[in-house]
Scaffold this active site. Structure first.
Site, PDB file in Angstrom:
ATOM      1  N   ARG A 190       0.847  -1.190   0.000  1.00  0.00           N
ATOM      2  CA  ARG A 190       0.000   0.000   0.000  1.00  0.00           C
ATOM      3  C   ARG A 190       0.884   1.242   0.000  1.00  0.00           C
ATOM      4  O   ARG A 190       2.018   1.217   0.492  1.00  0.00           O
ATOM      5  CB  ARG A 190      -0.911   0.009   1.231  1.00  0.00           C
ATOM      6  CG  ARG A 190      -1.821  -1.208   1.344  1.00  0.00           C
ATOM      7  CD  ARG A 190      -2.579  -1.196   2.666  1.00  0.00           C
ATOM      8  NE  ARG A 190      -3.475  -2.342   2.785  1.00  0.00           N
ATOM      9  CZ  ARG A 190      -3.133  -3.504   3.358  1.00  0.00           C
ATOM     10  NH1 ARG A 190      -1.904  -3.655   3.856  1.00  0.00           N
ATOM     11  NH2 ARG A 190      -3.995  -4.491   3.434  1.00  0.00           N
ATOM     12  N   LYS A 239      -1.834  -2.704   7.834  1.00  0.00           N
ATOM     13  CA  LYS A 239      -3.058  -2.362   8.560  1.00  0.00           C
ATOM     14  C   LYS A 239      -3.067  -3.014   9.929  1.00  0.00           C
ATOM     15  O   LYS A 239      -2.638  -4.151  10.089  1.00  0.00           O
ATOM     16  CB  LYS A 239      -4.274  -2.834   7.760  1.00  0.00           C
ATOM     17  CG  LYS A 239      -4.694  -1.895   6.644  1.00  0.00           C
ATOM     18  CD  LYS A 239      -5.999  -2.351   6.030  1.00  0.00           C
ATOM     19  CE  LYS A 239      -6.504  -1.362   4.997  1.00  0.00           C
ATOM     20  NZ  LYS A 239      -7.799  -1.794   4.416  1.00  0.00           N
ATOM     21  N   HIS A 268      -3.580   2.775  -5.691  1.00  0.00           N
ATOM     22  CA  HIS A 268      -3.931   1.384  -5.458  1.00  0.00           C
ATOM     23  C   HIS A 268      -3.896   0.560  -6.744  1.00  0.00           C
ATOM     24  O   HIS A 268      -3.886  -0.668  -6.693  1.00  0.00           O
ATOM     25  CB  HIS A 268      -5.321   1.303  -4.818  1.00  0.00           C
ATOM     26  CG  HIS A 268      -5.342   0.505  -3.557  1.00  0.00           C
ATOM     27  ND1 HIS A 268      -4.514   0.769  -2.478  1.00  0.00           N
ATOM     28  CD2 HIS A 268      -6.074  -0.593  -3.189  1.00  0.00           C
ATOM     29  CE1 HIS A 268      -4.766  -0.097  -1.514  1.00  0.00           C
ATOM     30  NE2 HIS A 268      -5.686  -0.947  -1.930  1.00  0.00           N
ATOM     31  N   ARG A 316      -1.049  -1.756  -6.847  1.00  0.00           N
ATOM     32  CA  ARG A 316      -1.287  -2.926  -5.984  1.00  0.00           C
ATOM     33  C   ARG A 316      -2.181  -3.931  -6.734  1.00  0.00           C
ATOM     34  O   ARG A 316      -1.930  -5.141  -6.694  1.00  0.00           O
ATOM     35  CB  ARG A 316      -1.943  -2.457  -4.686  1.00  0.00           C
ATOM     36  CG  ARG A 316      -2.193  -3.544  -3.639  1.00  0.00           C
ATOM     37  CD  ARG A 316      -2.515  -2.850  -2.311  1.00  0.00           C
ATOM     38  NE  ARG A 316      -3.151  -3.730  -1.351  1.00  0.00           N
ATOM     39  CZ  ARG A 316      -2.488  -4.539  -0.526  1.00  0.00           C
ATOM     40  NH1 ARG A 316      -1.167  -4.607  -0.589  1.00  0.00           N
ATOM     41  NH2 ARG A 316      -3.131  -5.281   0.352  1.00  0.00           N
TER      42      ARG A 316
END
Length: 300
Positions: free
Chosen positions: A150, A174, A246, A249
């Site tokens: 991320r 996270k 993103h 990713r």
């Protein structure tokens, strides 16, 4: 908003911030969701959280549907309130959770946008310059594409987190969960060149620090700064649209699966807690196969 509601919200925000270690982004939307429900309570003449019943929760969901909220937003709001009431029960402020039995609307299946390999080559070509910023941009792009991390994880990488012996980086994801991600030979060369030459030049007038990626002043590069760089790169590459960070990713995961990687391995590399979060990329690869079939099969 009355004082009791405000105090309950403040306590809950402290709980998800300190104990749950939720991101600022998540906390922001949870707060908005709960405050929105408080407005509903006021409209319905409900002043006490204890007096909210299952019927009220159903009515609130109906109003959300009537307001044309997207299913993803509906699901998040119900999840926010279910979590909020679970906290209130733990603190013995209420005895029941009116959102516990409420069925969440299923999220719309959106196929993530990604770059084709030819598009990625164009992006890398844009960064093939001799200047320190060119070298930084190339290293940044290589790391994001090579690891699938991320942007927030990328912005937090420190020099000590990189292991060139094993071509690995320790990232903090996270929920403050650490994991090891791997990078390839192209990323290794770009990263080594950036650290040994470009970063030192950019850091000449800045106070010493250990953050990997820096801006033109030598200070740590922020998530916003990375987003700006990526959009500049895509503009120079003459590709249509804006590059959401993103997307790299998504591209990382899609290209791995397209080339035969095991979905469990991709799950671990992405740092997904649940396999269902990774499975969305199998839909991407199937769509890619379908388009290839239609384009090349004479009977398609």
């Amino acid at each position: 908003m009355n004082e009791v509601l405000e105090n309950c919200l403040v306590s809950y925000i402290e709980y998800i911030q300190i104990e749950k270690n939720y991101s600022e982004y998540t906390i922001k939307f949870y707060r908005q969701d709960i405050e929105h429900f408080f407005m509903f309570m006021i409209e319905q003449g409900i002043s006490d959280l204890q007096k909210v019943e299952y019927f009220d929760a159903r009515l609130y969901l109906t109003q959300l549907y009537s307001s044309k909220y997207k299913r993803a937003s509906l699901a998040r709001k119900i999840s926010s309130l279910r979590s909020f009431y679970k906290f209130l029960m733990r603190e013995k402020i209420v005895v029941e959770n009116p959102f516990a039995l409420l069925i969440q609307p299923k999220k719309e299946l959106r196929i993530p946008k990604f770059f084709y390999q030819e598009e990625m080559e164009k992006l890398f070509q844009v960064c093939d310059g001799p200047s320190p910023l060119d070298k930084r941009n190339k290293a940044l792009l290589e790391i994001l594409y090579s690891t699938g991390i991320r942007v927030s994880e990328c912005a937090n990488i420190q020099l000590k987190d990189i292991d060139f012996d094993f071509d690995a980086i320790l990232v903090n994801g996270k929920g403050n969960k650490e994991r090891i991600v791997l990078f390839g030979s192209f990323a290794r060369v770009a990263l080594h060149d950036y650290i040994k030459t470009a970063r030192n030049q950019l850091m000449q007038t800045a106070a010493p620090h250990h953050q990997l990626f820096v801006n033109y002043k030598g200070t740590p590069l922020t998530v916003r700064g990375i987003r700006h760089i990526l959009n500049s790169v895509i503009e120079k590459a003459a590709l249509t649209g804006k590059m959401h960070p993103h997307m790299l990713r998504h591209t990382f995961a899609t290209h791995l699966l397209d080339n035969g990687a095991d979905i469990r391995t991709v799950q671990e590399l992405l740092g997904h807690e649940y396999l269902s979060s990774t499975q969305v990329y199998t839909h991407v690869t199937k769509e890619h196969l379908r388009k290839t079939y239609i384009a090349h099969h004479p009977r398609a």
